[in-house]
Each structure stands twice: as C-alpha cells, then as structure tokens.
Motif scaffolding. Sequence first.
Motif, PDB file in Angstrom:
ATOM      1  N   SER A  76       0.830  -1.205   0.000  1.00 51.60           N
ATOM      2  CA  SER A  76       0.000   0.000   0.000  1.00 51.60           C
ATOM      3  C   SER A  76       0.861   1.249   0.000  1.00 51.60           C
ATOM      4  N   HIS A  77       0.328   2.277  -0.589  1.00 52.40           N
ATOM      5  CA  HIS A  77       1.045   3.551  -0.632  1.00 52.40           C
ATOM      6  C   HIS A  77       1.351   4.027   0.791  1.00 52.40           C
ATOM      7  N   ALA A  78       2.502   4.669   0.927  1.00 49.70           N
ATOM      8  CA  ALA A  78       3.012   5.026   2.255  1.00 49.70           C
ATOM      9  C   ALA A  78       2.188   6.105   2.953  1.00 49.70           C
ATOM     10  N   SER A  79       1.170   6.636   2.286  1.00 48.17           N
ATOM     11  CA  SER A  79       0.291   7.570   2.990  1.00 48.17           C
ATOM     12  C   SER A  79      -0.602   6.831   3.986  1.00 48.17           C
ATOM     13  N   GLY A  80      -0.672   5.501   3.834  1.00 43.85           N
ATOM     14  CA  GLY A  80      -1.376   4.691   4.833  1.00 43.85           C
ATOM     15  C   GLY A  80      -0.406   4.249   5.927  1.00 43.85           C
TER      16      GLY A  80
ATOM     17  N   HIS B  52       7.915   4.536  -5.618  1.00 44.33           N
ATOM     18  CA  HIS B  52       6.580   5.017  -5.987  1.00 44.33           C
ATOM     19  C   HIS B  52       5.588   4.942  -4.836  1.00 44.33           C
ATOM     20  N   LEU B  53       5.806   3.991  -3.932  1.00 46.29           N
ATOM     21  CA  LEU B  53       4.910   3.922  -2.772  1.00 46.29           C
ATOM     22  C   LEU B  53       5.179   5.074  -1.809  1.00 46.29           C
ATOM     23  N   ARG B  54       6.393   5.598  -1.844  1.00 48.20           N
ATOM     24  CA  ARG B  54       6.749   6.701  -0.940  1.00 48.20           C
ATOM     25  C   ARG B  54       6.528   8.060  -1.596  1.00 48.20           C
ATOM     26  N   ARG B  55       6.234   8.057  -2.872  1.00 50.63           N
ATOM     27  CA  ARG B  55       6.164   9.301  -3.636  1.00 50.63           C
ATOM     28  C   ARG B  55       4.753   9.889  -3.509  1.00 50.63           C
TER      29      ARG B  55
END
Lengths: 485, 252
Positions: free
Chosen positions: A256-260, A342-345
């Motif tokens: 999952s994207h790092a915003s989670g 890309h997950l941290r972007r």
Amino acid sequence: MSTAIGRNDPRYATLRRSRNLRWPASDAEAAAFIQICEDSKALAAALQQTVNQGRRPTIRSGGHCYEDFVVNNPGGTILDLSLLSDANAVAREERYRISPGKQLGDVYLDLYKRYGVTIPAGSCYSVGAGGHISGGGYGVLSRLYGLTVDWLSAVEILTVNTQGKVVPLRVDKTQHPDLFRASRGAGGGNFGVITSFLFDQLPPAPQEVVAGGLSFEWNGMTEDRFVDIVQTYGHYFETRGKDRDTWGLFSILNLSHASGRGFGIGLQFCNPDGTCSDLTPLHEFLALFDSFKPSRRPPVRRFWLDATVGDHSGSGGMRAKYKSAYMKRNFTKDEAHCIYKHLRRTPDKADLRGGVLAVDSYGGAVNRASLVNETSIAQRASTLKLQFMSFWSRPEDDAARLGWLRDFYSDLYTNANVDSRFSGTPYPGDFYEGCYINYPDADMLSHSFWPQLYYGIGELYPFLQGVKRRYDPNNVFHHAMSIRP
Amino acid sequence: MLIANCKRRTFLQSLSAFAALRLSASSCSRYVLSAESIDVVAIQGGQRFRLQRIASRGPSALAFHPSGRFLYVTNDVAEHENLPRGTLEAYAIDGYDGRLKFLARQPLSLSATNPRAIAIAPSGSHLVVAAYSGGIYNLLPIGPDGVPRSVTGIFKELGRGPCSEQLSAHPHSLAFDSSGRYLISTDFGCDRISVFTFHGGALERTSHIVAPPGSGPGRFTFDAAAARLSVVHELTGRVSQYRMKAGILTGV
C-alpha cells in the motif's frame, strides 16, 4: 421474461452505471437501454431485437468490468444477465451448470451445498460469473486447482451469424472446438453472449482453511528492509512455492502507498486434501519473515465456506483504476527499489491513500503447460500475479490518481529486462508474461502490441482473430479491447 | 479484398476524389484528395494552380455544407487515439479564394472503421458518415460554427453477400432526399439498399430492398423530381432503378 429500462425509467440512472464509478464517463456515452433478461429465450429475443435495430449489444453479469467496455454504449443496449435464472448451478445431464449472471459468492454456496464441489474462481462475492469465467477465472484456490476455465467442459452461447440472425450454440471440445477454446479465457464481449457454463467435473471444496496475515509499518521502514521483504516473498514462489504440498497456500502481498499506516500479507492455507492437518508449509512460509519483525494476525482455522463467502464483499461504489502484470521470476533489487520509490512518492501532495500493488501468489496447478493450447490463457509459467490498484471518490482527483499509477507502472517496466521496443510494459519474455485480460487497462491500447500483452506472443491471438471472423463476422460484439477482426 | 481496394481506388479517382466549389462567375476552387493530403486547386481563366496542401490521414470522401462555408472530409482509417474507429475532419472555406482552415477532428463511434462516404442534410443541421469496414452509420449534429458534435446516432448493418469481397456489411454510398427526411444508402457487402429516417438524434431504418445477390450496390444517383434511384452494382457493372415513395423503396 425481460424488462427494458430506458432513460425515462426511474431505475435508469442507477442501472446504467458500472461498479467503477468512473463509467460511463459522460451522459453521451451511456447506453440507451438496459434490458434485464430472466431466461435464455428472452435473452435471445432481446439480442435479436437489438441487432435488428442496428443497436450495439453489450453484456453485463456482475458489472465489475474495470474499464468502460460494457457501459460505454451510446444508443445501444446493455443485456443484463443478473436475473437470468434458467441455469442455476444445477447438475443436469450429469453436468454442473453455472449461469453467467450469478454472483461468485452464490455460485460457491450453491455448489457447496448441493455437491460439495467448487470452482477455483475469484474472492469477491459480488463479481458476476459471466465476465469472470470468460476471462479465465482466477482466485484463491487457483494454485491448488488451476483456473476456472481449466475445468470448463462446454459453453452455451448466443452468436449472431453473418446475416444478423441469433444462433444458439453449444460448444465443447468436439462441437465448434475453436469457439470453445476461445471462450476459455478470451470470451469477454468478443464472440457472443454466454448463457451457461458447463462442467463435467469440479474439484472438491476444501473442508477447512487457515487464514492469517502479517503486517509491516511504514513508520521506521527502511528502503533496504522493504526490498528484502519483497524479494523474500517473490523468492518463495519461484522456488519452494512450486512444490505440490504448498499449492494450498494463497497469499497477497498488499504493497500500500506510504500515505497509509503500513503494508502486509494476507493468506489462506490448506493441505492438498482440503484439510489443515499439517501446517508445516504455512509455518515455514511465515517464518521467512520473522527477521523483519512483522505484527502477526494469528492464524485462525475456519470452515472453507465461511472463509470464502463470509467476508469478501469486494470494493465497489468508488472510482477506480487497475493494471496488471504476470511475473515468471522474483523481483529484482531494482524492481523492489522502484516499487518503494513510488509507494513513498506523493506527487503534488496528492491524496494517494487506497493506492496499492497487490502481489498475488501464482503458479501451482495453473502452470500445467498443456493447458496453453487447450485454453485461451497463455500465461502458464508465472509464479506471481500483480494487480496495481487505486480507489478514490472525487472526480477532481482522477488526474493525480491515474497519473501516479501510470507513472509507477511505466517506470517499473522500463528496465534492462524489457526489450526497449516494449519499454513500459511487462512484455512476455524471460521475466514477465504480460497482463490479465480480466484486469484490463485501456492505457495498454497505446501500444500496438497490446494483444500480445494479454494473449501472449504465440499463435493464440491470430487464432482468436480467426474465431472472431468466423463466429462474429460483423463484429457485433465489440469494445475498446475486443479481439480486432 | 485487393479487388475491392482497386475498385475503390478507381472509384475515388473517377468520382469522389475531388469536388469543386464555384466562388464567382470566373473562378472556382477544386478540392482534391490524395493518400495523405487535401489539395486546394484554383481554376481561373482556364488555368489551374495549387493554392494549398493540407496533410490529412487517408482522406476518402468529402462534402460541402449547404451554406458553402464548410467542408467535411472522412478519414479512411481503422484506428484513432488507439481505439478502433475512423474520424471526420471539418474545415472552414475561405469565401475569397477557397482556402481551407482546419476546424476540428471528430472521432466516430467504436468500430466505425474506414469511413468512406458522407452525406449532409439539406438543412445543414446534421450529417451522416458510413464506415465501410465497420459496417456502421454515424449521425453527427453540426453546430452553427460548422463543427460536428459527438456522434448521437449509431446504426450497425449486418449481413454478407456471396462474393469474397462481401464477407460482412460494407456501407458504400449515401445521399439525403431533397426534404432531408430520408437518407438513402447502398451496402456493397450485403447487397442491400436502405432508407433511414431520424428520431431524436438516432437513425432508424424505414425500409430496405434486397439487391441481386453478389451485385455489390455502390454509387447511385437520386432524381428527386422523379423520386427515382439509379444504383450502380459495382460487382456486376449493371445499373438498377428503384423508386422511393414516403421512405419506401420499390423496384421499377
């Protein structure tokens, strides 16, 4: 019996939609009619009337198509099969019969309660059998039992002949074998309207399974640790995961994207005999991740039926975008770094919660090479199946959401393992095996070689074009990604 | 297919590859389509010279707006922006020398591939394009600015004829009757001549007549006064006559 719903009907606004709320993209693209057909006779009559009027028919079972292939139908008619009821999962003529309009969860319940068997199909309860099985029908039991189309013995289908007459056909290995093969993986909106799937045999439903999971927090995660986790997972499926005693293990690594908060692994396990008597392979798999200190969701033993129909409602009622890739090998270090990036972007501070790369375990019984020529699923050598997903609500976020996923995908597949001619795609080769037609991605249409991504680089696509010319010579059944005549 | 292509090429060269617009008593402009361009050729005092060349993808048929202010050109292509469909181009015509100014490119419907015929309603309010390969008719409204709007009506023809060039429907030629109420079309692929009418932006067939099998109905002329249709059968070279009354075709 059938019911026609036009623009003045109060049900129209609800029923013209796709489950993916991006579609139809505009009023002008919406279908003129939704025709709800309750038996195959009424369906044949509705199809005949539609083509007589010069209208385009599109077909809907569960309404889960990722792209706009069904509901973008200006002036045309959506043939809605969700109430089609003369073909419940009833064994007639010693065969199992599944109606395309049935939801997968209901199919599992019917087959289990009546016969104790199942199909190795998808995990989302409300996905319709029609589109799902036409495109392969892959799911939690696929490593153990293969794809749903691997078990298919016959199909009943309404075709439209050269003169525009609706012709019902029953196709199997001896009658219309080419159309039968095409319906085993390439049947979605290409050749006709499937009214029944028939199976001579189906595998027994497992008695019980163990469900569990691991999760990793983004907080404190280093790039090196991330790369290690991803490679540990991928390595297992290209090595130990090929052994038969592990085929009952299905897992998803949800990146999952790092915003989670974090990312994790969800899994289900049973022994090949459908029991949970020996959990050694499961513990062995889980132990691979011990050094990363994950939080563990303790493995819970459940009846298979409860685990299967109980809690998989599937996401829906949101805007969504999907992409896919098959992988024949583990992730390289570069790939894992790229995924991390890309997950941290967060470009332009966009809200990217709900962005995820799901890495599903694959292989096992799917990878019997002989099935390449019997079915229309070319991907028989992969050990991972990737689904890139993003879910959101507001139309004004479309550009950021679509852009993030497109850049992520394109960047990941621009690497030394992809021939520069096919850059930006998981073109079939030593490392990748293209994409899954049931996770269609219209972005791929910008590549002239998009059919090879979905149907492989062998004889399959030309074969399908031949079937198309023979069984749908006027291209009545078409959408953006249908077989081009 | 090769034969059909050759025939088509001959047909384009002989008939539809250019159209002339009279600008004044002494001069006119001629619009000539070639494989990848539209040429504007001035004819003045018996002399001709090229005024303008515009790049265009496979221009295949052209028609003037009844106002004389706009020109529409179909693009004989099978794909546009990665989707299987043809396109239509609209140009404004300079009233002084007939030069063209690009206005818009409008995509046709899905599967409306290789459009090769176009007809504009006498009122100038809408036009119909026929897609040869896709077997589809598209109806597009025309705005006051001459720009065609998105497709509102789609009609898919189905059928085939006995010849190898007739494996599926291939709408060939189109014309409105003088009232604009009816559209006449020939289908080369399925030996059919049809009459369409219009309701709420959609196309409906009012009648059709079956031509001799394997005859390949194509070019035609319509004599409005006599309500008489003369159709060239491209595969046999014969000409047939039909009468149209209140949207119904009958043989003569």
